[in-house]
Design an enzyme around this catalytic site. Sequence first.
Site, PDB file in Angstrom:
ATOM      1  N   LYS A 282       0.895  -1.450   0.155  1.00  0.00           N
ATOM      2  CA  LYS A 282      -0.045   0.024   0.492  1.00  0.00           C
ATOM      3  C   LYS A 282       1.282   1.218  -0.221  1.00  0.00           C
ATOM      4  O   LYS A 282       1.689   1.571   0.909  1.00  0.00           O
ATOM      5  CB  LYS A 282      -0.948   0.078   1.253  1.00  0.00           C
ATOM      6  CG  LYS A 282      -1.579   1.128   0.679  1.00  0.00           C
ATOM      7  CD  LYS A 282      -1.979   1.330   2.173  1.00  0.00           C
ATOM      8  CE  LYS A 282      -4.316   1.782   2.616  1.00  0.00           C
ATOM      9  NZ  LYS A 282      -5.543   1.356   3.462  1.00  0.00           N
ATOM     10  N   GLU A 367     -19.128  -3.377  11.416  1.00  0.00           N
ATOM     11  CA  GLU A 367     -20.481  -3.194  12.078  1.00  0.00           C
ATOM     12  C   GLU A 367     -21.868  -3.948  12.830  1.00  0.00           C
ATOM     13  O   GLU A 367     -22.206  -4.028  14.324  1.00  0.00           O
ATOM     14  CB  GLU A 367     -20.804  -1.744  11.896  1.00  0.00           C
ATOM     15  CG  GLU A 367     -19.801  -0.691  10.615  1.00  0.00           C
ATOM     16  CD  GLU A 367     -19.140  -1.400   9.571  1.00  0.00           C
ATOM     17  OE1 GLU A 367     -18.262  -0.458   8.596  1.00  0.00           O
ATOM     18  OE2 GLU A 367     -19.580  -1.999   8.780  1.00  0.00           O
ATOM     19  N   ARG A 395     -25.188   0.078   8.287  1.00  0.00           N
ATOM     20  CA  ARG A 395     -24.656  -1.235   8.121  1.00  0.00           C
ATOM     21  C   ARG A 395     -25.680  -2.183   9.144  1.00  0.00           C
ATOM     22  O   ARG A 395     -25.492  -3.668   8.915  1.00  0.00           O
ATOM     23  CB  ARG A 395     -23.419  -1.053   7.684  1.00  0.00           C
ATOM     24  CG  ARG A 395     -23.141  -1.090   6.361  1.00  0.00           C
ATOM     25  CD  ARG A 395     -21.854  -0.927   6.442  1.00  0.00           C
ATOM     26  NE  ARG A 395     -20.897  -1.837   6.501  1.00  0.00           N
ATOM     27  CZ  ARG A 395     -20.363  -2.054   4.605  1.00  0.00           C
ATOM     28  NH1 ARG A 395     -20.501  -1.695   4.619  1.00  0.00           N
ATOM     29  NH2 ARG A 395     -19.793  -3.728   5.110  1.00  0.00           N
TER      30      ARG A 395
END
Length: 628
Positions: A282, A367, A395
């Site tokens: 990344k 979540e 969510r």
Amino acid sequence: MKTILEAINKPQDLKKLSFVQMRALAEEIRHFLICSVSKTGGHLAPNLGVVELTIAIHKIFNSPVDKIVWDVGHQSYVHKILTGRRNEFSSLRQFGGISGFPKISESVHDAFGTGHSSTSISAALGMSLARDIVNDKENVLAVIGDGSLTGGQAYEALNHAGHSGTNMIVILNDNEMSIAKNVGAISEYLSKMRTEPKYTKVKQDIEFLLRRIPAIGDTVAKTVERVKDSLRYLLVPGVLFEELGFNYIGPIDGHNLELLCEVLEKAKKMQGPILIHVLTCKGKGYKPAECNPGKFHGVGPYCVESGEVIKNGNTPTYSSVFGDTLLDLAQQDSRIVAITAAMPEGTGLKKFAAAFPKRFFDVGIAEQNAVTMAAGMAVKGMKPVVAIYSTFSQRAYDQILHDICLQKLPVIFALDRAGIVGDDGPTHHGLFDYSFLRHIPNLVIMAPKDEDELRHMLLTAINMNGPVAIRYPRGSGLGVPIDKPLQPISISCAEELNSGTDVVFLAVGSMVEPCQSASKLLASKGISAGVVNARFIKPLDEQIIRKLSRDVGVIVTVEENTLTGGFGSAVLEYINTQSFNWVKVLRLGFPDKFIEQGVRTQLLEKYGLTAEAIAAEVNSFVQKFGAR
């Protein structure tokens, strides 16, 4: 002389490039991204990590016939550049510009719109099954990061895909990061896979040796299949995906273009669901992003040379004020625990995590688990505070309703990034929480007018014995003093800031400040407008609504939420039950539509929620209908 990148206007232009040219193209794309995103802001580190992978995908497959679904979409910039949107990149995430996420209406190459995590495999599976029904032949790919594998929907989709046996390819982009460092058993599992990439080679070696035995080699190879299967358990943890019904390939170097193209070409010819495990870095190619991928995951404008983010002022953010206040309260109450879903820094909980590592829980991008886990902790006497962005709380709606509110459990939801969040656009605006929360029984909902009031609301919530949601905006506060001693707020008690005889603003949260300015503008036009800080979306301060209904002719509700089912609707419902037929009510907020990307001030202006626009709307309303 044109660069290679300038000659790439569609994916087909990649087909004629040599590997030498493709490697040069990768470096040109990185340079382009670093310079462009430094001006617009955006998700830099994820995209720098998938440059070679994206080039290889478009080299081997044929978009838009073949369908490519990017999970979340944080890593879709290179895809956009290669599919004809390079010249529009200066408008990335800007008002009226191209989206920072895949968007079906933006390009035929964006097969599926994304913005929230863990959805790509489900969407790709649906496309594959639909393709099978109509006997089409296109390839379908889902590109998902290891961070998104902490989301349960990804496993639901993997389970069904493996069972279905349909032809589809899942590319697992493994960079050990989501936004923050990945956590949990799945992260540890993938870590083991990174360090044991030898299964494929060992399997091939065994098969090669067996088949070289004269006369009986093929038979022996078949009879020892169980031995090979058992070797999988000894040599590679990747067996999980194979047990789910996938052919597993990897891990492979995600920056090796030749290897990527070779593997993708082979996968395209294989039958059934395939999972290709790709290892990437990344932030690759830009030292500041490599060293701090979390900071450059989603970053504002920055200086290319130094990597320093260009800051606007030193006013503390709502997130930092929340985090500091929670830390202070936790030092006084050992029952307070903090929970987040892969957002420890974004929600302001880094200090809490450092001070109380045993009382801090990052569950990853999960979540639903965060909310029900909080419920379990509350049952055992803890005081859980779930810090989550408003848009992501959607969510976990069922868990909020059934696991928390039905049982009246003392869980606090700190809903950050409520209202307009700006350049991330419709998938990230927190414009629906008043509406989808206020009808849930037992839930108290608060919104502070400024960062100092947030502190007092947090204390109020901690002292309560039931579920509470506090929602507050993204970014800096108003710069008000925050050194007052904390004081609890009486439940449902609004705050009358100034009185008026013609009109009163019943404003909530971030809309209190512009209403105060609008009141002054109206005074210059001879209209006396009072301002009330409602504080509570639920329960309403019914007493003050009755008083306002007696004293003035017009009540104006103002909220940074959709008008459909929001705070203004709650006020209207109460007025209707009391038959206050003489009161005129004007509701101001966002219309029943998904709001586009843009700077917050731009969007507030467009939708009539600046002080000037509010004053003009009220003046017009009074001129048309009159005040008492």
